[in-house]
Motif scaffolding. Sequence first.
Motif, PDB file in Angstrom:
ATOM      1  N   ASP A 348       0.988  -1.022  -0.068  1.00 49.31           N
ATOM      2  CA  ASP A 348       0.002   0.018   0.157  1.00 49.31           C
ATOM      3  C   ASP A 348       0.857   1.460  -0.171  1.00 49.31           C
ATOM      4  O   ASP A 348       1.265   1.560   1.034  1.00 49.31           O
ATOM      5  CB  ASP A 348      -0.945  -0.052   1.223  1.00 49.31           C
ATOM      6  CG  ASP A 348      -1.883   1.041   1.155  1.00 49.31           C
ATOM      7  OD1 ASP A 348      -2.076   1.754   0.077  1.00 49.31           O
ATOM      8  OD2 ASP A 348      -2.364   1.628   2.357  1.00 49.31           O
ATOM      9  N   PRO A 349       1.482   1.804  -1.156  1.00 40.38           N
ATOM     10  CA  PRO A 349       0.912   1.220  -2.542  1.00 40.38           C
ATOM     11  C   PRO A 349       2.274   0.190  -2.930  1.00 40.38           C
ATOM     12  O   PRO A 349       3.316   0.199  -2.007  1.00 40.38           O
ATOM     13  CB  PRO A 349       0.884   2.541  -3.155  1.00 40.38           C
ATOM     14  CG  PRO A 349       1.764   3.521  -2.804  1.00 40.38           C
ATOM     15  CD  PRO A 349       1.827   2.932  -1.193  1.00 40.38           C
ATOM     16  N   VAL A 350       1.994  -0.317  -4.046  1.00 39.53           N
ATOM     17  CA  VAL A 350       3.377  -0.787  -4.781  1.00 39.53           C
ATOM     18  C   VAL A 350       4.192   0.164  -5.367  1.00 39.53           C
ATOM     19  O   VAL A 350       3.984   1.106  -6.131  1.00 39.53           O
ATOM     20  CB  VAL A 350       2.792  -1.865  -5.977  1.00 39.53           C
ATOM     21  CG1 VAL A 350       4.154  -2.206  -6.811  1.00 39.53           C
ATOM     22  CG2 VAL A 350       2.013  -2.780  -5.681  1.00 39.53           C
ATOM     23  N   GLU A 351       5.550   0.260  -4.783  1.00 35.41           N
ATOM     24  CA  GLU A 351       6.378   1.135  -4.812  1.00 35.41           C
ATOM     25  C   GLU A 351       7.296   0.929  -6.177  1.00 35.41           C
ATOM     26  O   GLU A 351       7.435   1.791  -7.176  1.00 35.41           O
ATOM     27  CB  GLU A 351       7.278   1.565  -4.064  1.00 35.41           C
ATOM     28  CG  GLU A 351       6.397   2.421  -2.815  1.00 35.41           C
ATOM     29  CD  GLU A 351       7.564   2.799  -1.635  1.00 35.41           C
ATOM     30  OE1 GLU A 351       8.703   2.900  -1.750  1.00 35.41           O
ATOM     31  OE2 GLU A 351       6.854   3.149  -0.562  1.00 35.41           O
ATOM     32  N   TYR A 352       7.799  -0.212  -6.314  1.00 29.17           N
ATOM     33  CA  TYR A 352       8.607  -0.860  -7.353  1.00 29.17           C
ATOM     34  C   TYR A 352       8.155  -1.968  -8.011  1.00 29.17           C
ATOM     35  O   TYR A 352       7.748  -2.780  -7.122  1.00 29.17           O
ATOM     36  CB  TYR A 352      10.226  -0.631  -6.951  1.00 29.17           C
ATOM     37  CG  TYR A 352      10.730   0.504  -6.587  1.00 29.17           C
ATOM     38  CD1 TYR A 352      11.196   1.427  -7.446  1.00 29.17           C
ATOM     39  CD2 TYR A 352      10.999   0.975  -5.122  1.00 29.17           C
ATOM     40  CE1 TYR A 352      11.729   2.563  -7.090  1.00 29.17           C
ATOM     41  CE2 TYR A 352      11.389   1.947  -4.616  1.00 29.17           C
ATOM     42  CZ  TYR A 352      11.885   3.068  -5.786  1.00 29.17           C
ATOM     43  OH  TYR A 352      12.568   4.035  -5.365  1.00 29.17           O
ATOM     44  N   GLN A 353       8.211  -1.935  -9.377  1.00 28.83           N
ATOM     45  CA  GLN A 353       7.719  -3.369  -9.970  1.00 28.83           C
ATOM     46  C   GLN A 353       9.021  -4.227 -10.015  1.00 28.83           C
ATOM     47  O   GLN A 353       9.949  -4.049 -10.668  1.00 28.83           O
ATOM     48  CB  GLN A 353       7.295  -2.989 -11.293  1.00 28.83           C
ATOM     49  CG  GLN A 353       6.062  -2.074 -11.384  1.00 28.83           C
ATOM     50  CD  GLN A 353       4.636  -2.654 -10.732  1.00 28.83           C
ATOM     51  OE1 GLN A 353       4.682  -3.970 -10.611  1.00 28.83           O
ATOM     52  NE2 GLN A 353       3.885  -1.763 -10.494  1.00 28.83           N
ATOM     53  N   LEU A 354       8.945  -5.332  -9.450  1.00 36.84           N
ATOM     54  CA  LEU A 354       9.778  -6.387  -9.483  1.00 36.84           C
ATOM     55  C   LEU A 354       9.595  -7.541 -10.314  1.00 36.84           C
ATOM     56  O   LEU A 354       8.485  -8.252 -10.041  1.00 36.84           O
ATOM     57  CB  LEU A 354      10.266  -6.901  -8.009  1.00 36.84           C
ATOM     58  CG  LEU A 354      10.607  -5.637  -7.102  1.00 36.84           C
ATOM     59  CD1 LEU A 354      10.816  -6.411  -5.466  1.00 36.84           C
ATOM     60  CD2 LEU A 354      11.783  -4.963  -7.423  1.00 36.84           C
ATOM     61  N   ASP A 355      10.519  -7.752 -11.425  1.00 39.33           N
ATOM     62  CA  ASP A 355      10.155  -8.722 -12.362  1.00 39.33           C
ATOM     63  C   ASP A 355      10.205 -10.255 -11.617  1.00 39.33           C
ATOM     64  O   ASP A 355      11.167 -10.411 -10.899  1.00 39.33           O
ATOM     65  CB  ASP A 355      11.301  -8.674 -13.413  1.00 39.33           C
ATOM     66  CG  ASP A 355      10.827  -9.749 -14.588  1.00 39.33           C
ATOM     67  OD1 ASP A 355       9.707  -9.687 -14.920  1.00 39.33           O
ATOM     68  OD2 ASP A 355      11.955 -10.476 -14.997  1.00 39.33           O
ATOM     69  N   GLY A 356       9.198 -11.076 -11.956  1.00 47.94           N
ATOM     70  CA  GLY A 356       9.248 -12.468 -11.269  1.00 47.94           C
ATOM     71  C   GLY A 356       8.396 -12.447  -9.931  1.00 47.94           C
ATOM     72  O   GLY A 356       8.339 -13.504  -9.455  1.00 47.94           O
ATOM     73  N   ILE A 357       8.007 -11.343  -9.714  1.00 44.09           N
ATOM     74  CA  ILE A 357       7.276 -11.280  -8.355  1.00 44.09           C
ATOM     75  C   ILE A 357       5.855 -10.762  -8.410  1.00 44.09           C
ATOM     76  O   ILE A 357       5.388  -9.651  -9.029  1.00 44.09           O
ATOM     77  CB  ILE A 357       7.849 -10.394  -7.299  1.00 44.09           C
ATOM     78  CG1 ILE A 357       9.406 -10.883  -6.930  1.00 44.09           C
ATOM     79  CG2 ILE A 357       7.188 -10.306  -5.889  1.00 44.09           C
ATOM     80  CD1 ILE A 357      10.150 -10.160  -6.000  1.00 44.09           C
ATOM     81  N   ASN A 358       4.960 -11.561  -7.823  1.00 45.00           N
ATOM     82  CA  ASN A 358       3.183 -11.041  -7.825  1.00 45.00           C
ATOM     83  C   ASN A 358       3.004 -10.005  -7.049  1.00 45.00           C
ATOM     84  O   ASN A 358       3.243 -10.285  -5.864  1.00 45.00           O
ATOM     85  CB  ASN A 358       2.730 -12.206  -7.827  1.00 45.00           C
ATOM     86  CG  ASN A 358       2.597 -13.452  -8.730  1.00 45.00           C
ATOM     87  OD1 ASN A 358       2.331 -13.425  -9.950  1.00 45.00           O
ATOM     88  ND2 ASN A 358       3.538 -14.497  -8.503  1.00 45.00           N
ATOM     89  N   GLN A 359       2.960  -8.714  -7.337  1.00 49.16           N
ATOM     90  CA  GLN A 359       2.831  -7.711  -6.547  1.00 49.16           C
ATOM     91  C   GLN A 359       1.079  -7.264  -6.631  1.00 49.16           C
ATOM     92  O   GLN A 359       0.679  -7.114  -7.446  1.00 49.16           O
ATOM     93  CB  GLN A 359       3.474  -6.660  -6.771  1.00 49.16           C
ATOM     94  CG  GLN A 359       5.108  -6.890  -6.634  1.00 49.16           C
ATOM     95  CD  GLN A 359       6.034  -5.997  -7.225  1.00 49.16           C
ATOM     96  OE1 GLN A 359       6.551  -5.871  -8.113  1.00 49.16           O
ATOM     97  NE2 GLN A 359       6.405  -5.028  -6.289  1.00 49.16           N
TER      98      GLN A 359
END
Length: 565
Positions: A348-359
């Motif tokens: 809350d919230p999603v700050e960085y998108q990490l490849d391979g991780i379900n956010q």
Amino acid sequence: MDVITNLINHLVEQGRLSVDGLEQLARMRITHPDITVPELLGRLGLVSEADLAAAWAGVLGWSRYSGGGLADETEELPSIPIRFLKYHAVVPVGFSADNVLDVVGSRPENDYPFKAIEYATGLRVQPLVGLQSEVEQLIEHSYGQGRTALGSLTDHFNDAVQLDDIDHLKDLASEAPVIKLVNLILQRAVELLASDVHIEPFESRLIVRYRVDGLLREAESLPVSSAAAVISRIKIMAKLDIAERRLPQDGRITFRVQGRQLDLRVSSLPTSFGESVVMRLLDRQTIAFDFIDLGFEGVRLKRFLDLLQRPHGILLVTGPTGSGKTTTLYAALSRLNTPERKIITIEDPVEYQLDGINQMQVKPGIGLDFAGALRSIVRQDPDVIMIGEIRDLETCRIAIQSALTGHLVLSTLHTNSACASLARLLDMGAESYMLASTISGVLAQRLVRRLDPAQCESFIAPDAVIAEHKLDQYTLDRPIKLYRPKLNASNGGYQGRVAVTELLVMSEEIRALLIGKVDSVALEQAARMNGLRTLYEDGLRLALSGVTSLEEVLRVTRDESAVVT
């Protein structure tokens, strides 16, 4: 009696400087003879900036600068090198009667800059006492980029805007001057390596401040008539409702500047004079999800990595807002992110998108909170679960159940120390025996500013400082050296930040004490027997190694240092 003695006596007489503060000042004057008394008062937090300015005005008989705003744009101020103004913390602000030049200074113990301006301009100078932040902001506006870059743009805002005329607001926010102004604000944030931009409307001006290395820095002041257009422009970019000004709103902006793509987290909040907007800059290129870069090393890094490799249990990261908890968790997830593991996060919230991780981002407006999302996640067969924050008993209990059923759970809490986190969970209503069986470790952390190697210097630590902080227990080097910014170093002598940490690894003794519901003090005593190194002690390690200064460590860990024996 010199002016500094008069200043100290005035502060004591006015009740602004305590006896303890006076003694602390005396010790620091011995150990730091090259730092002025006013600067020491500020660094140690003994006297506020406003109280110090008021004391200077009383001692010298000068007027206190109370303009609050900026020099009249129609007045032609004398041409003075900006480097001179910044170095001496003085700035002309306009003319009073009989062509007298008003000059504001924040370090009035030295009258040289006022006399130099008199000599260079041929004008009589009227000195005024101002705050350091006021002087910096006035210099920026009248002599720096604030005048050249922003001045031409703010001329566009002359007439008051009717806030109820939404169509007009949209048109104004889409005009070139407004777009350029907002882009310039964001560009300067990138140049300053700021983490946040604060845009705050007040009665007579719109203030722009940047948070750099954890400290706010006022840089621009815009006409209050520009507030509606600037804030509407930001809200349109963040896909927020510009007609809604009664309720807080949150949004996100993807923005490209200087060839880099940034994510901006936007928050608006209604205030007395309009909406305050804060934008957090999320730059994946400048964030290091690496434990070494974050400040972890040696035994502590090994113990933390051992906790991450456990197949189940709860690992907590704790600290106040802005202490780097999320960055540490992202570093942990990056380390755990392999094809063999399924990782799901609730943020809350999603700050960085990490490849391979379900956010997943929580959405309380539709009933998707941490607890509800967590109940669904456990049916997705994850190996690792990251919960943005444990806020209530229900979330805590589901996290415990997830750990008991074979999941590794990472999460955060807002507490002051590692042991206080256990007490906080007990206060929530969690069962002590369940916590004892599931929690594997707690990491508390703070962020301190990192010394710029090119702008710092070493010095031999005085005996009084060694004795007060027991520095001889933390290093074998002799003589013991500390580090500090050079006098008049740019950016204050600091660049970037590094974490000071405190790692509690659960042992059988601590589990037994937790089941017995002892307080956090008893837990910390037992943990120290098992090798716990406090935030204060870890900060001293960084100070002795030249990563940061002792003053910076004390600024961040002062409360913790008071209880260390």
